[in-house]
Design a protein around this motif. Structure first.
Motif, PDB file in Angstrom:
ATOM      1  N   THR A  21      65.181 107.613  48.955  1.00 13.36           N
ATOM      2  CA  THR A  21      66.288 108.360  48.369  1.00 13.36           C
ATOM      3  C   THR A  21      66.949 109.228  49.428  1.00 13.36           C
ATOM      4  OG1 THR A  21      64.817 110.142  47.689  1.00 13.36           O
ATOM      5  CG2 THR A  21      65.236 108.417  46.080  1.00 13.36           C
ATOM      6  N   ASP A  22      68.234 109.500  49.200  1.00 14.70           N
ATOM      7  CA  ASP A  22      69.002 110.327  50.117  1.00 14.70           C
ATOM      8  C   ASP A  22      70.098 111.000  49.300  1.00 14.70           C
ATOM      9  OD1 ASP A  22      70.070 111.486  52.368  1.00 14.70           O
ATOM     10  OD2 ASP A  22      71.044 109.670  53.075  1.00 14.70           O
ATOM     11  N   ASP A  23      69.999 112.290  49.104  1.00 16.25           N
ATOM     12  CA  ASP A  23      70.950 113.034  48.275  1.00 16.25           C
ATOM     13  C   ASP A  23      70.997 112.435  46.870  1.00 16.25           C
ATOM     14  OD1 ASP A  23      71.539 114.812  50.372  1.00 16.25           O
ATOM     15  OD2 ASP A  23      73.035 113.435  51.176  1.00 16.25           O
ATOM     16  N   ASP A  24      72.158 111.921  46.463  1.00 21.53           N
ATOM     17  CA  ASP A  24      72.291 111.406  45.098  1.00 21.53           C
ATOM     18  C   ASP A  24      72.262 109.882  45.030  1.00 21.53           C
ATOM     19  OD1 ASP A  24      74.687 111.015  46.371  1.00 21.53           O
ATOM     20  OD2 ASP A  24      75.923 111.603  44.664  1.00 21.53           O
ATOM     21  N   ALA A  25      71.819 109.236  46.091  1.00 18.86           N
ATOM     22  CA  ALA A  25      71.766 107.774  46.105  1.00 18.86           C
ATOM     23  C   ALA A  25      70.341 107.292  46.374  1.00 18.86           C
ATOM     24  CB  ALA A  25      72.707 107.212  47.160  1.00 18.86           C
ATOM     25  N   VAL A  26      70.093 106.073  45.935  1.00 17.75           N
ATOM     26  CA  VAL A  26      68.796 105.423  46.129  1.00 17.75           C
ATOM     27  C   VAL A  26      69.060 104.128  46.883  1.00 17.75           C
ATOM     28  CG1 VAL A  26      66.824 104.390  44.946  1.00 17.75           C
ATOM     29  CG2 VAL A  26      67.923 106.420  43.979  1.00 17.75           C
ATOM     30  N   PHE A  27      68.278 103.886  47.926  1.00 18.49           N
ATOM     31  CA  PHE A  27      68.459 102.712  48.769  1.00 18.49           C
ATOM     32  C   PHE A  27      67.194 101.880  48.749  1.00 18.49           C
ATOM     33  CE2 PHE A  27      70.951 106.221  50.355  1.00 18.49           C
ATOM     34  CZ  PHE A  27      72.216 105.671  50.426  1.00 18.49           C
ATOM     35  N   THR A  28      67.341 100.583  48.497  1.00 15.87           N
ATOM     36  CA  THR A  28      66.213  99.678  48.468  1.00 15.87           C
ATOM     37  C   THR A  28      66.434  98.572  49.487  1.00 15.87           C
ATOM     38  OG1 THR A  28      65.824 100.142  46.126  1.00 15.87           O
ATOM     39  CG2 THR A  28      64.800  98.149  47.031  1.00 15.87           C
ATOM     40  N   ALA A  29      65.512  98.464  50.439  1.00 14.81           N
ATOM     41  CA  ALA A  29      65.529  97.368  51.402  1.00 14.81           C
ATOM     42  C   ALA A  29      64.681  96.245  50.832  1.00 14.81           C
ATOM     43  CB  ALA A  29      64.973  97.829  52.743  1.00 14.81           C
ATOM     44  N   VAL A  30      65.199  95.017  50.905  1.00 10.56           N
ATOM     45  CA  VAL A  30      64.522  93.840  50.360  1.00 10.56           C
ATOM     46  C   VAL A  30      64.502  92.775  51.452  1.00 10.56           C
ATOM     47  CG1 VAL A  30      64.508  92.082  48.550  1.00 10.56           C
ATOM     48  CG2 VAL A  30      65.459  94.373  48.071  1.00 10.56           C
ATOM     49  N   TRP A  31      63.313  92.209  51.706  1.00 11.16           N
ATOM     50  CA  TRP A  31      63.210  91.210  52.763  1.00 11.16           C
ATOM     51  C   TRP A  31      62.092  90.236  52.452  1.00 11.16           C
ATOM     52  CZ3 TRP A  31      61.378  96.118  52.942  1.00 11.16           C
ATOM     53  CH2 TRP A  31      60.049  96.294  53.282  1.00 11.16           C
ATOM     54  N   ARG A  32      62.185  89.078  53.117  1.00 11.73           N
ATOM     55  CA  ARG A  32      61.117  88.074  53.052  1.00 11.73           C
ATOM     56  C   ARG A  32      60.094  88.419  54.124  1.00 11.73           C
ATOM     57  NH1 ARG A  32      60.781  84.602  48.777  1.00 11.73           N
ATOM     58  NH2 ARG A  32      62.805  83.808  48.227  1.00 11.73           N
ATOM     59  N   PRO A  33      58.807  88.344  53.788  1.00 11.80           N
ATOM     60  CA  PRO A  33      57.792  88.589  54.815  1.00 11.80           C
ATOM     61  C   PRO A  33      57.804  87.479  55.858  1.00 11.80           C
ATOM     62  CG  PRO A  33      56.766  87.857  52.768  1.00 11.80           C
ATOM     63  CD  PRO A  33      58.232  88.019  52.494  1.00 11.80           C
TER      64      PRO A  33
END
Length: 94
Positions: A80-92
């Motif tokens: 999270t950062d301030d009022d936003a949520v960030f999700t990183a998605v990747w293949r192993p």
């Protein structure tokens, strides 16, 4: 706007376990109402090559997305950062 997206994708990858040496794709769904963030994220992942890290910007943690990502073999991490949520998605690595 594209540079902003690149900025949040880069910052998110730096703060997570996502592979930093892979290409990134930023997807901003913070202003989209349900179920659009879920469907847009899954459709985008289906279109990306397996090396690309998707970084989703949302207004909340995508709780309904997590089980689907796990079922499909993705790894992910949310910050999270301030009022936003960030999700990183990747293949192993494989």
């Amino acid at each position: 706007m594209a540079s902003k997206q690149t900025d949040f994708a880069g910052r998110t990858v730096e703060r997570t376990a996502a592979p930093a040496d892979r290409p990134r794709y930023a997807l901003d769904v913070a202003d989209a109402g349900p179920p659009k963030p879920l469907t847009e994220t899954l459709e985008t992942l289906a279109d990306l090559d397996e090396e690309t890290v998707l970084v989703q910007r949302n207004d909340r943690a995508p709780q309904h997305l997590y089980p689907t990502l796990t079922d499909r073999g993705y790894e992910f991490e949310t910050v999270t950062d301030d009022d936003a949520v960030f999700t990183a998605v990747w293949r192993p690595d494989g």
